[in-house]
Design an enzyme around this catalytic site. Structure first.
Site, PDB file in Angstrom:
ATOM      1  N   CYS A  33       0.831  -1.206   0.000  1.00  0.00           N
ATOM      2  CA  CYS A  33       0.000   0.000   0.000  1.00  0.00           C
ATOM      3  C   CYS A  33       0.858   1.246   0.000  1.00  0.00           C
ATOM      4  O   CYS A  33       2.055   1.210   0.313  1.00  0.00           O
ATOM      5  CB  CYS A  33      -0.899   0.055   1.244  1.00  0.00           C
ATOM      6  N   ASP A 452      20.003  37.428 -13.298  1.00  0.00           N
ATOM      7  CA  ASP A 452      18.694  37.524 -13.930  1.00  0.00           C
ATOM      8  C   ASP A 452      17.967  38.790 -13.473  1.00  0.00           C
ATOM      9  O   ASP A 452      17.890  39.083 -12.269  1.00  0.00           O
ATOM     10  CB  ASP A 452      17.861  36.287 -13.575  1.00  0.00           C
TER      11      ASP A 452
END
Length: 501
Positions: A33, A452
């Site tokens: 599971c 940037d």
């Protein structure tokens, strides 16, 4: 690394954050599971934990029918690990073993097949064939339960080499025949998808800020290739794009979350139209990478939220992801096109190249009309079609030639440092372009772009110095999640906007 006691506590509390990170096999039932399975918690003595579904299947356990452990998000480890195992898992996820075999996988990784088998088995409890087999079983279940395809077509579309192998695997993994697995879905199928469309859910863990993802993609959407449009549900936006895939092409649609959806709902609705169903596994993998759905937002936000510079941003918008891309070659071209110009200008230029060199779809679909041009075509592009300075024109054609000839690789199996060095050696390719490609094409979660403009402006909006040196100095506190910090800075509101909010 987490120990078994921690794993058991996660199972006992049904903690969905660990879904896909490990799997719990129960000796008394023969079933495995996901940690968040709603069934009664098994006794600790009966539990064995496995790092992959393939390992649990290899040990003789069947997938739980209630929690469907084969459909959980992927482990976030494969996002950031740069070692052999991490690189191999990214390639297996993209379907390389199905297409090229273990020898092809090993060749891409630069190791022998025996070394790859040994290392994967030692760490994950399963070799590349078993890992690919588990992936094929999941694809088979998806096709059986969401389409009306004949079972024989499902077998080969899932990547199995024979119907017998397909039948045996489905019975072993799901304890059901293929027809029984299809019947089990029955009336539970989600709506009637149009003919030729595969409807599925893309699982994720934790919170997801889908508005950030869709805003980011919409701003950069190349006309004719991708678009963000109103969805079928009120308040929902849908991202649509064309996909160039190994066997054919496709059209993908992914819905964002609506106003009434919780950010931790756990899945995004997706629809795929494919000319070749064998491309399903690859298409799903690439869309997951595009939306960064295997990330662990709790780990990311926990680290960034503890920093005084970013803490307010994290509290106000949890679950921001770092988008990847469906095609690293396309992204590389677009990154060069975007050098020293605005995002809008780069998008317009990319659209013109797509119109001139892209491959038209047999029939348009909404605003989608073509596939992005191949690097082979752009390497020989007419200079008159490249409306940019000569230096960038040479950089674009040189990059496309290197990608087309295989001198530079940007797939998930490359060594990121080696790929960065190869890119930097190309004329006209600088640190910003390399960093951007590492962040998006190579799914590196720890890239920072100090030069940037968006990063520097974001720092200024947060009251910090905005020069590259100051930006680089503050970034180490955000490791190993600096790519996510970049997105935080790109979306940082001004002081006035924060006050209004």
């Amino acid at each position: 690394m987490i120990d078994d006691d921690t794993r058991y506590r996660a199972v006992d509390s049904r903690d969905a954050r660990f879904d896909g990170v490990f799997f719990t096999a129960v000796r008394t039932t023969g079933i495995y599971c996901r940690p968040s399975c709603p069934a009664v918690t098994p006794k600790r003595v009966n539990c064995t934990f496995y790092p992959t579904a393939a390992a649990a299947q290899g040990a003789g356990y069947r997938a739980c029918r209630r929690c469907r452990p084969d459909s959980v998000p992927g482990s976030p480890e494969w996002n950031h690990r740069a070692d052999l195992v991490g690189r191999a898992m990214r390639l297996i996820g993209d379907g390389v073993v199905d297409r090229e075999g273990v020898a092809g996988l090993a060749d891409r990784l630069g190791y022998s097949s025996r070394q790859v088998q040994r290392q994967l088995t030692a760490e994950l409890g399963a070799g590349p064939i078993a890992l690919a087999r588990a992936q094929r079983a999941q694809t088979a279940r998806l096709l059986l339960q969401t389409t009306e395809l004949p079972v024989t077509e499902v077998a080969f579309a899932s990547g199995f080499s024979s119907v017998r192998q397909f039948n045996d695997t489905v019975r072993e993994v799901y304890d059901r025949t293929p027809s029984g697995l299809r019947a089990e879905a029955g009336a539970g199928r989600r709506g009637a998808a149009p003919a030729g469309t595969i409807s599925l859910r893309l699982a994720y863990r934790g919170a997801l800020d889908s508005d950030h993802l869709l805003d980011f993609l919409a701003l950069r959407a190349v006309p004719g290739i991708e678009e963000v449009v109103p969805g079928e549900r009120p308040g929902v936006r849908t991202y649509r794009r064309t996909l160039a895939l190994p066997y054919g092409h496709g059209i993908a649609e992914v819905d964002g979350l609506g106003a009434g959806d919780q950010p931790d709902r756990g899945w995004l609705d997706c629809r795929l139209q494919l000319t070749e169903l064998r491309d399903l596994t690859t298409a799903v993998y690439r869309l997951r990478a595009l939306f960064d759905l295997d990330a662990d937002p709790d780990a990311v936000d926990g680290q960034l939220g503890a920093d005084p510079v970013l803490s307010e941003l994290v509290r106000s918008r949890p679950g921001i992801r770092s988008p990847g891309h469906v095609d690293p070659h396309e992204l590389a071209v677009r990154a060069v096109l975007g050098q020293q110009i605005t995002v809008t200008s780069a998008r317009t230029l990319a659209g013109r190249l797509a119109e001139r060199y892209g491959r038209a779809l047999p029939e348009p679909s909404g605003g989608l009309r073509m596939l992005f041009p191949a690097t082979t075509a752009l390497a020989e592009a007419d200079p008159a079609d490249l409306a940019m300075p000569e230096a960038r024109r040479r950089a674009l054609r040189g990059l496309c030639a290197a990608l087309a000839e295989g001198e530079v690789r940007l797939d998930g199996g490359v060594d990121r440092e080696a790929a960065a060095a190869e890119l930097l050696a190309l004329p006209g390719i600088g640190p910003w372009t390399v960093g951007y490609l590492r962040m998006r094409a190579l799914a590196d979660p720890d890239v920072f772009l100090p030069s940037d403009a968006g990063v520097r402006h974001g720092l200024v909006r947060l009251g910090q110095p905005g020069d590259p040196k100051a930006a680089a100095a503050v970034a180490p506190a955000w490791a190993p999640w600096r790519s996510y910090a970049v997105h935080r800075l790109w979306t940082a509101p001004s002081t006035e906007e924060r006050e209004k909010a």
